[in-house]
Design a protein around this motif. Structure first.
Motif, PDB file in Angstrom:
ATOM      1  N   CYS A 195       0.834  -1.215   0.000  1.00 38.46           N
ATOM      2  CA  CYS A 195       0.000   0.000   0.000  1.00 38.46           C
ATOM      3  C   CYS A 195       0.866   1.262   0.000  1.00 38.46           C
ATOM      4  CB  CYS A 195      -0.917  -0.017   1.235  1.00 38.46           C
ATOM      5  SG  CYS A 195      -1.972   1.422   1.315  1.00 38.46           S
ATOM      6  N   VAL A 196       0.492   2.214  -0.850  1.00 39.38           N
ATOM      7  CA  VAL A 196       1.231   3.481  -0.942  1.00 39.38           C
ATOM      8  C   VAL A 196       0.606   4.527  -0.021  1.00 39.38           C
ATOM      9  CG1 VAL A 196       1.988   5.268  -2.575  1.00 39.38           C
ATOM     10  CG2 VAL A 196       1.757   2.910  -3.343  1.00 39.38           C
ATOM     11  N   HIS A 197      -0.669   4.363   0.284  1.00 35.67           N
ATOM     12  CA  HIS A 197      -1.382   5.345   1.122  1.00 35.67           C
ATOM     13  C   HIS A 197      -2.051   4.637   2.301  1.00 35.67           C
ATOM     14  CE1 HIS A 197      -0.796   8.563  -1.728  1.00 35.67           C
ATOM     15  NE2 HIS A 197      -1.250   7.798  -2.703  1.00 35.67           N
ATOM     16  N   LYS A 257      -5.288   5.824   3.913  1.00 35.74           N
ATOM     17  CA  LYS A 257      -6.511   6.001   3.120  1.00 35.74           C
ATOM     18  C   LYS A 257      -7.280   4.682   2.984  1.00 35.74           C
ATOM     19  CE  LYS A 257      -5.146  10.127   0.713  1.00 35.74           C
ATOM     20  NZ  LYS A 257      -4.123  10.476   1.640  1.00 35.74           N
ATOM     21  N   CYS A 271      -9.590   2.008   0.412  1.00 39.75           N
ATOM     22  CA  CYS A 271      -9.451   1.571  -0.983  1.00 39.75           C
ATOM     23  C   CYS A 271     -10.687   1.920  -1.807  1.00 39.75           C
ATOM     24  CB  CYS A 271      -9.171   0.077  -1.041  1.00 39.75           C
ATOM     25  SG  CYS A 271      -7.728  -0.415  -0.121  1.00 39.75           S
ATOM     26  N   CYS A 326      -8.622   7.344  -1.951  1.00 40.50           N
ATOM     27  CA  CYS A 326      -7.248   7.097  -2.396  1.00 40.50           C
ATOM     28  C   CYS A 326      -7.072   7.463  -3.871  1.00 40.50           C
ATOM     29  CB  CYS A 326      -6.905   5.627  -2.181  1.00 40.50           C
ATOM     30  SG  CYS A 326      -5.266   5.221  -2.800  1.00 40.50           S
ATOM     31  N   CYS A 373      -2.913   1.556  -8.027  1.00 39.60           N
ATOM     32  CA  CYS A 373      -2.458   0.927  -6.792  1.00 39.60           C
ATOM     33  C   CYS A 373      -1.610  -0.319  -7.097  1.00 39.60           C
ATOM     34  CB  CYS A 373      -3.692   0.530  -5.974  1.00 39.60           C
ATOM     35  SG  CYS A 373      -3.281  -0.607  -4.652  1.00 39.60           S
TER      36      CYS A 373
HETATM   37  S1  SF4 Z   1      -6.043   1.450  -3.149  1.00 33.24           S
HETATM   38 FE1  SF4 Z   1      -4.883   3.028  -2.061  1.00 33.24          FE
HETATM   39  S2  SF4 Z   1      -5.343   2.647   0.081  1.00 33.24           S
HETATM   40 FE2  SF4 Z   1      -5.930   0.784  -1.025  1.00 33.24          FE
HETATM   41  S3  SF4 Z   1      -4.086  -0.531  -0.928  1.00 33.24           S
HETATM   42 FE3  SF4 Z   1      -3.982   0.669  -2.812  1.00 33.24          FE
HETATM   43  S4  SF4 Z   1      -2.729   2.442  -2.298  1.00 33.24           S
HETATM   44 FE4  SF4 Z   1      -3.444   1.536  -0.374  1.00 33.24          FE
END
Ligand code: SF4
Length: 765
Positions: A283-285, A288, A290, A295, A333
């Motif tokens: 996960c980048v955020h 947040k 999904c 996000c 993502c």
């Molecule tokens: S959609 Fe956004 S919050 Fe969900 S895993 Fe991916 S980067 Fe993370």
């Protein structure tokens, strides 16, 4: 995917076709979780039972467009009404379903509509999207009527949009198979034992079935299993190879092995390799949720997916870093891009749970797409324990109480009812731990009602953040799913929480003991499964625990090491039993010191617990202050673990004190002078406690081997793993001290590797 008899035809499931061509907009997981598989099946059955005869349920259909064969199963067809049903079960508020989900469902039913028109010569047909609410059992039906010409055009439009991709996939498959047919072994020659392993793996892929391979360290197991499976792919029309590992280090070894195989055969470059990692790692955020409103990488995900997917597949090998880079280049993502790419990769490397857990993605895709897959399970001795965890569930009443305090008013009633049923489970319980034969209906119903109410609430309030509520909700959902599958393979136990002499609540656990009923169907689904490890002994234990098919082949690959490389000494003058622990401390410290004096260098000393470790360490400092030593501590951080291992160098000397079965008991590699010996002051037997005693009873009832299956075999497996740290290459030599009088017994000795030269150590040694 491809029919081997007609290699130029590309087969695609209706659902997969529509997911490819009809998904657009945001990634949105707010409408999840969906009903359980059992609820889904039951929901479909309810809908079918409400339809008048001669209603046809589960109608298999297929149609051709160019080289595409599109196939699938329509949920139902009512010939009297000339209506095809596409049934979708759901929980929560239907109005909250994102538009792109609805769009996808229409695309599916319209394709089934055309396939029916074509097959039965219909001029038009009524198409029905039947949304079935699992909670209320009510149907919401959306209907449209289309003529055959319109449906045909719709079908052809979707096929056309997929055609170029299918063409590319066929070309990729042909290039991949040509490269794999020409593949040569990446090293000048096989290591001893490696050829035996590789030919057995190849045979398993050729004949189908399951292979259990006990193969020692140092023979190159990863290359020795991956290479023959890749070689077998073209001839056996294997769609995918899944390499499943228990730890990150196993995934790294697989990537490295594929790199070596690829480097030796540049023509094998077309191979698409994908590494899957857990969502919290990818996960980048992490702050947040999904969905598109939260996000940025979920917003417009499906609109950017085609370009991201094409670009990513160009990369060939996608380890987690490359996958992340590819995803971010297209602002999607990385985690969900990885999920998508699993459909198109040739080799997928990931944790066991991607194939074995209850809702495993790779298992689901294999079923849905009828893939022919080969599954490799690395360090397979971990499978018993890991599978048990996958099929167990726990609920804590204090979490319910804490969550209820701040829960929305709407939820208080079902949560209170759940709490009352929960209390009834332990009100009369005297002992702190008790096992129940069955799951009481009252509790199960209250749990279902509470999860339904929470689902509805969360679906209706998607943007509100409820940390404790969500945590409890997911635990409760998981518990409910495992409860549906409760049987003799598991225990239902209640552990009391007590404070100031008062019972304050209870923890409930559905504790899987025998994972076989869950693992076996997954093994049977694969064309070939190879489980390999240095310790898969004794065979009946693994066969019973994992539900291995009867025709499973077993091999015991000969060790490349000479008995002369490892002196195994049994210190039978010492007992490490709890009640003799005090008397054992000085002899153990002296034994370590005597060996160190004879041959200074690096050693590992393993104990059954941190307490025991500290007691011997304290005495060591007192009696032998000249010997450097360092200790493992509870819950060591990664950096501390690295520092612990960093002390084992080719020039250093000292003793690392560790706990058996912990971070240093397996999966570490200290070749040459970095480690010249180990002391194992325990049989590794799990602690005797009420849970293990229940497990022993269940093992006794089921297999007639309560003590062995619960205590002895798991304990000795850890001992052999730990001792295996000493000899890593054919140039290594060293010593292992097995410290306990029980190591002199035959039933224990027969669990030690054949190639060990086990002798008695004298009290003077
Ligand atoms: S959609 Fe956004 S919050 Fe969900 S895993 Fe991916 S980067 Fe993370």
């Amino acid at each position: 995917m491809n029919d081997p008899s007609t290699p130029r035809r590309y087969t695609v499931a209706v659902r997969a076709l529509c997911e490819f061509t009809a998904k657009a907009g945001d990634l949105d997981l707010r409408f999840t979780p969906s009903p359980t598989a059992l609820e889904g099946i039951a929901g479909h059955a309810v809908v079918a039972s409400r339809r008048p005869a001669p209603y046809e349920a589960e109608v298999s259909l297929s149609g051709q467009f160019g080289q595409l064969l599109v196939r699938g199963r329509a949920d139902g067809y009512d010939p009297a009404a000339n209506r095809v049903d596409e049934v979708k079960t759901y929980r929560g508020e239907l109005a909250a379903m994102p538009d792109n989900h609805r769009h996808l469902h229409w695309a599916q039913v319209r394709i089934y509509g055309w396939l029916l028109c074509q097959e039965r010569g219909l001029e038009s047909i009524e198409l029905a999207l039947v949304y079935f609410d699992i909670g209320s059992q009510r149907e919401t039906v959306l209907v449209e009527t289309r003529d055959a010409a319109w449906l045909r055009a719709h079908f052809e439009d979707h096929c056309r949009r997929f055609e170029a991709w299918a063409e590319q996939e066929l070309a990729h498959r042909a290039a991949r198979d040509a490269a794999l047919s020409a593949l040569t072994f990446p090293h000048a020659e096989f290591r001893p034992g490696q050829r035996h392993l590789a030919t057995s793996v190849y045979r398993t892929a050729r004949d189908g079935g399951c292979l259990m391979a006990q193969a020692p360290t140092g023979i190159g197991k990863t290359v020795g299993t991956l290479f023959p499976l890749l070689k077998a792919c073209p001839g056996q029309a294997l769609d995918k190879v899944f390499f499943l590992a228990a730890k990150t280090s196993g995934r790294a070894l697989a990537l490295d092995a594929l790199e070596q195989i690829g480097a030796a055969a540049p023509a094998a470059r077309p191979l698409r390799t994908l590494e899957l990692v857990a969502r919290d790692k990818a996960c980048v955020h992490p702050d947040k949720a999904c969905h598109g409103a939260s996000c940025p990488l979920a917003q417009g995900f499906y609109d950017r997916l085609p370009a991201a997917r094409s670009a990513a597949l160009e990369a060939g090998t996608l380890d987690q870093d490359r996958l992340r880079t590819a995803a971010l280049a297209h602002q999607v993502c990385p985690y969900y891009l990885g999920m998508e790419l699993a459909r198109w990769a040739d080799v997928v490397i990931g944790d066991y749970n991607y194939y074995f857990d209850l809702s495993a993605m790779l298992h689901g895709l294999t079923l849905a797409n009828q893939w022919r897959v080969a599954v490799l399970v690395d360090e397979a001795h971990n499978m018993v324990e890991r599978s048990r965890r996958m099929y167990s569930a726990e609920l804590d009443q204090h979490s319910l109480a804490a969550m209820r305090r701040d829960a929305p008013a709407l939820l208080k009633k079902p949560l209170d009812k759940l709490n009352r049923q929960w209390n009834a489970l332990w009100r009369d319980q005297e002992d702190s731990y008790a096992v129940h034969e069955t799951l009481p209906d009252g509790f199960v119903n209250a749990l279902q009602q509470a999860t339904s109410a929470m689902t509805d609430y969360l679906a209706e309030h998607p943007t509100e953040v409820h940390g404790a509520l969500q945590d409890f909700y997911f635990d409760a959902l998981h518990f409910g799913r495992i409860a549906e599958l409760f049987g003799p393979h598991s225990l239902f136990d209640v552990t009391l929480d007590a404070g100031r002499g008062q019972k304050t609540g209870a923890r409930l656990c559905l504790r899987n003991i025998v994972p076989a009923p869950f693992v076996r169907p997954r093994l049977k689904l694969a064309r070939a499964t190879v489980m390999f490890s240095a310790t898969l002994n004794p065979r009946p234990f693994y066969a019973d625990m994992l539900g291995l098919p009867e025709e499973t082949a077993w091999i015991d690959v000969e060790s490349p090491f000479e008995a002369s490389q490892l002196a195994v000494r049994v210190a039978s003058h010492i007992s490490t039993r709890y009640r003799q622990r005090e008397q054992s401390l000085a002899p153990i410290a002296d034994l370590i010191a005597a060996q160190y004096a004879r041959q200074p260098g690096n050693y590992l000393a393993f104990f059954s617990s941190f307490d025991y470790l500290r007691q011997v360490a304290a005495l060591m400092a007192e009696r032998h202050p000249g010997i450097p030593f360092w200790e493992q501590s509870r819950g060591m951080e990664e950096s501390a673990r690295t520092a612990f291992l960093g002390r084992f160098t080719a020039d250093s000397a000292g003793v690392g004190f560790a706990v058996l079965g912990g971070a240093f008991g397996e999966g570490i590699d200290l070749p040459g002078r970095r480690l010249i010996g180990a002391f194992i002051a325990t049989l590794g037997l799990p602690q005797i406690n009420p849970v293990n005693e229940q497990m022993r009873e269940r093992m006794q009832q089921t297999f007639g081997a309560g003590y062995d299956y619960t205590y002895l075999y798991p304990g000795l497996q850890k001992v052999v793993q730990a001792a295996g740290r000493v000899i890593r290459t054919r140039a290594d030599s060293g010593v292992v001290y097995l410290i306990d009088d029980r190591y002199a017994r035959n039933e224990v000795r027969r669990l030690l590797p054949d190639w060990w030269d086990v002798r008695r150590a004298t009290s003077a040694s």
